[in-house]
Design a protein around this motif. Structure first.
Motif, PDB file in Angstrom:
ATOM      1  N   ALA A  24       0.600  -1.112   0.061  1.00 47.94           N
ATOM      2  CA  ALA A  24       0.041  -0.130  -0.008  1.00 47.94           C
ATOM      3  C   ALA A  24       0.933   1.198  -0.001  1.00 47.94           C
ATOM      4  N   PHE A  25       1.855   1.283   0.821  1.00 45.81           N
ATOM      5  CA  PHE A  25       2.882   2.490   0.757  1.00 45.81           C
ATOM      6  C   PHE A  25       3.914   2.713  -0.358  1.00 45.81           C
ATOM      7  N   PHE A  26       4.044   1.504  -0.849  1.00 47.91           N
ATOM      8  CA  PHE A  26       5.220   1.483  -1.954  1.00 47.91           C
ATOM      9  C   PHE A  26       4.845   1.211  -3.346  1.00 47.91           C
ATOM     10  N   GLN A  27       3.376   0.941  -3.590  1.00 51.32           N
ATOM     11  CA  GLN A  27       3.144   0.563  -4.773  1.00 51.32           C
ATOM     12  C   GLN A  27       3.385   1.377  -6.101  1.00 51.32           C
ATOM     13  N   TRP A  28       3.522   2.667  -5.821  1.00 52.76           N
ATOM     14  CA  TRP A  28       3.997   3.457  -6.934  1.00 52.76           C
ATOM     15  C   TRP A  28       5.485   3.680  -7.307  1.00 52.76           C
ATOM     16  N   ASN A  29       6.221   3.201  -6.331  1.00 51.48           N
ATOM     17  CA  ASN A  29       7.384   3.123  -6.445  1.00 51.48           C
ATOM     18  C   ASN A  29       7.661   1.807  -7.108  1.00 51.48           C
ATOM     19  N   LEU A  30       7.018   0.711  -6.647  1.00 53.59           N
ATOM     20  CA  LEU A  30       6.944  -0.474  -7.291  1.00 53.59           C
ATOM     21  C   LEU A  30       6.683  -0.648  -8.908  1.00 53.59           C
ATOM     22  N   ILE A  31       5.655   0.055  -9.126  1.00 52.75           N
ATOM     23  CA  ILE A  31       5.268   0.243 -10.466  1.00 52.75           C
ATOM     24  C   ILE A  31       6.242   0.963 -11.431  1.00 52.75           C
ATOM     25  N   GLU A  32       6.932   1.747 -10.921  1.00 48.75           N
ATOM     26  CA  GLU A  32       7.949   2.622 -11.448  1.00 48.75           C
ATOM     27  C   GLU A  32       8.987   1.543 -11.970  1.00 48.75           C
ATOM     28  N   ILE A  33       9.239   0.740 -10.979  1.00 45.41           N
ATOM     29  CA  ILE A  33      10.448  -0.209 -11.179  1.00 45.41           C
ATOM     30  C   ILE A  33      10.122  -1.386 -12.096  1.00 45.41           C
ATOM     31  N   VAL A  34       8.863  -1.965 -11.979  1.00 47.66           N
ATOM     32  CA  VAL A  34       8.337  -3.370 -12.531  1.00 47.66           C
ATOM     33  C   VAL A  34       7.374  -3.109 -13.587  1.00 47.66           C
ATOM     34  N   THR A  35       6.908  -1.957 -13.636  1.00 48.12           N
ATOM     35  CA  THR A  35       5.783  -1.666 -14.662  1.00 48.12           C
ATOM     36  C   THR A  35       4.233  -2.272 -14.042  1.00 48.12           C
ATOM     37  N   GLU A  36       3.184  -1.582 -14.664  1.00 46.99           N
ATOM     38  CA  GLU A  36       1.918  -1.940 -14.206  1.00 46.99           C
ATOM     39  C   GLU A  36       1.770  -3.445 -14.284  1.00 46.99           C
ATOM     40  N   PHE A  82      -9.057   2.538   5.057  1.00 44.37           N
ATOM     41  CA  PHE A  82      -9.413   3.986   5.562  1.00 44.37           C
ATOM     42  C   PHE A  82      -8.224   4.966   5.690  1.00 44.37           C
ATOM     43  N   PHE A  83      -7.119   4.308   5.751  1.00 39.65           N
ATOM     44  CA  PHE A  83      -5.765   5.239   5.662  1.00 39.65           C
ATOM     45  C   PHE A  83      -5.173   5.652   4.361  1.00 39.65           C
ATOM     46  N   PRO A  84      -5.028   6.965   4.129  1.00 39.77           N
ATOM     47  CA  PRO A  84      -4.755   7.568   2.924  1.00 39.77           C
ATOM     48  C   PRO A  84      -3.207   7.040   2.421  1.00 39.77           C
ATOM     49  N   PHE A  85      -2.701   5.899   2.150  1.00 42.11           N
ATOM     50  CA  PHE A  85      -1.222   5.832   2.063  1.00 42.11           C
ATOM     51  C   PHE A  85      -0.625   6.347   0.806  1.00 42.11           C
ATOM     52  N   THR A  86      -1.508   6.466  -0.365  1.00 44.05           N
ATOM     53  CA  THR A  86      -1.113   7.366  -1.654  1.00 44.05           C
ATOM     54  C   THR A  86      -0.910   8.768  -0.933  1.00 44.05           C
ATOM     55  N   GLN A  87      -2.059   9.161  -0.316  1.00 39.72           N
ATOM     56  CA  GLN A  87      -1.838  10.509  -0.021  1.00 39.72           C
ATOM     57  C   GLN A  87      -0.399  11.059   0.764  1.00 39.72           C
ATOM     58  N   VAL A  88      -0.325  10.196   1.820  1.00 37.74           N
ATOM     59  CA  VAL A  88       0.976  10.461   2.613  1.00 37.74           C
ATOM     60  C   VAL A  88       2.123  10.355   1.962  1.00 37.74           C
ATOM     61  N   LEU A  90       2.441  11.037  -1.382  1.00 33.07           N
ATOM     62  CA  LEU A  90       2.644  12.054  -2.237  1.00 33.07           C
ATOM     63  C   LEU A  90       2.963  13.320  -1.459  1.00 33.07           C
ATOM     64  N   ASP A  91       2.469  13.467  -0.336  1.00 33.54           N
ATOM     65  CA  ASP A  91       2.962  14.598   0.695  1.00 33.54           C
ATOM     66  C   ASP A  91       4.527  14.347   0.743  1.00 33.54           C
ATOM     67  N   LEU A  92       4.736  13.246   1.322  1.00 33.77           N
ATOM     68  CA  LEU A  92       6.332  12.893   1.568  1.00 33.77           C
ATOM     69  C   LEU A  92       7.043  13.240   0.433  1.00 33.77           C
ATOM     70  N   ASP A  93       6.594  13.009  -0.775  1.00 38.02           N
ATOM     71  CA  ASP A  93       7.464  13.166  -2.039  1.00 38.02           C
ATOM     72  C   ASP A  93       7.534  14.655  -2.297  1.00 38.02           C
ATOM     73  N   PHE A 151       5.754  17.788 -13.263  1.00 35.96           N
ATOM     74  CA  PHE A 151       6.751  16.552 -12.993  1.00 35.96           C
ATOM     75  C   PHE A 151       5.807  15.480 -12.544  1.00 35.96           C
ATOM     76  N   PHE A 152       5.922  14.371 -13.345  1.00 37.19           N
ATOM     77  CA  PHE A 152       5.057  13.252 -13.140  1.00 37.19           C
ATOM     78  C   PHE A 152       5.297  12.409 -11.756  1.00 37.19           C
ATOM     79  N   THR A 153       4.036  12.050 -11.152  1.00 34.48           N
ATOM     80  CA  THR A 153       4.249  11.263  -9.891  1.00 34.48           C
ATOM     81  C   THR A 153       3.573   9.988 -10.396  1.00 34.48           C
ATOM     82  N   TYR A 154       3.172   9.900 -11.391  1.00 36.05           N
ATOM     83  CA  TYR A 154       2.777   8.551 -11.981  1.00 36.05           C
ATOM     84  C   TYR A 154       2.540   8.717 -13.649  1.00 36.05           C
ATOM     85  N   ARG A 155       2.920   7.981 -14.382  1.00 37.18           N
ATOM     86  CA  ARG A 155       3.196   8.395 -15.788  1.00 37.18           C
ATOM     87  C   ARG A 155       2.570   6.957 -16.418  1.00 37.18           C
ATOM     88  N   GLY A 156       1.173   7.188 -16.644  1.00 41.25           N
ATOM     89  CA  GLY A 156       0.495   5.692 -17.033  1.00 41.25           C
ATOM     90  C   GLY A 156       0.380   5.710 -18.688  1.00 41.25           C
TER      91      GLY A 156
END
Length: 198
Positions: A24-36, A82-88, A90-93, A151-156
């Protein structure tokens, strides 16, 4: 023997829950590494494992009135919902990389960085030092009118993307800037917006 099984189930429920939280926390980083496409099997394995363990904890709850493994699974499900993993993330980034992104903006504004991709006059491939600031290849996009920088945070694919937009006049991006169809435009800070097109 019963105690050993109890400890094993408790351990497995912890492991499956930790894996779900990490995904949940690192799915966007993983997508960046291994693709969707390769993320799909990872999700299937992690969530399949979590579901199997959850079923075992429910059976264990009724057979042995042992609530701890089930409570761990239930807490994980509630966190997931209920926890906003993606939002957290993004805010950190945004906060940790804001000053470096502003360095890039200055370079674009003073002409040090110019569009450098032959097939598209609105794309700039960032120098290696800055390429982690824009996901999906380290490229930023200059809006055709020259006022916004994305600046892309996700480039689909196609118009499915999100990112941080710098607006020099603090003007809100419009729904169709960057050839997108923004469903989300949110102000983050002076001159900065988050946009999502999907």
């Amino acid at each position: 023997m019963k105690n050993l099984k109890h400890n094993q189930l408790l351990f497995l429920s912890l492991v499956s829950s930790i894996l779900v939280i990490l995904i949940a926390f690192f799915q966007w980083n993983l997508i960046e590494i291994v693709t969707e496409f390769l993320m799909l099997p990872i999700w299937l394995v992690v969530f399949g494992f979590f579901i199997v363990i959850t079923v075992k904890t429910i059976i264990n709850l009724f057979k042995n009135t042992d609530w701890k493994p089930f409570a761990i699974q239930l807490l994980t499900v509630l966190l997931w919902l209920f926890f906003p993993f993606t939002q957290v993330m993004l805010d950190l980034d945004f906060k940790t990389n804001k000053s470096e992104r502003e360095e890039v903006v200055k370079m674009v504004e003073n002409g040090t960085l110019k569009p450098n991709i032959s097939y598209d006059s609105s794309i700039i491939q960032l120098p290696e030092k800055y390429d982690q600031l824009s996901k999906g290849g380290g490229e930023i996009v200059i809006e055709k009118n020259g006022s916004f920088i994305l600046f892309f945070t996700y480039r689909g694919m196609l118009d499915n993307f999100s990112g941080f937009v710098y607006s020099p006049n603090d003007k809100k991006p419009s729904q169709h800037d960057f050839d997108g169809d923004f469903k989300q435009i949110e102000k983050l800070d002076e001159n900065w917006y988050f946009v999502g097109s999907y």
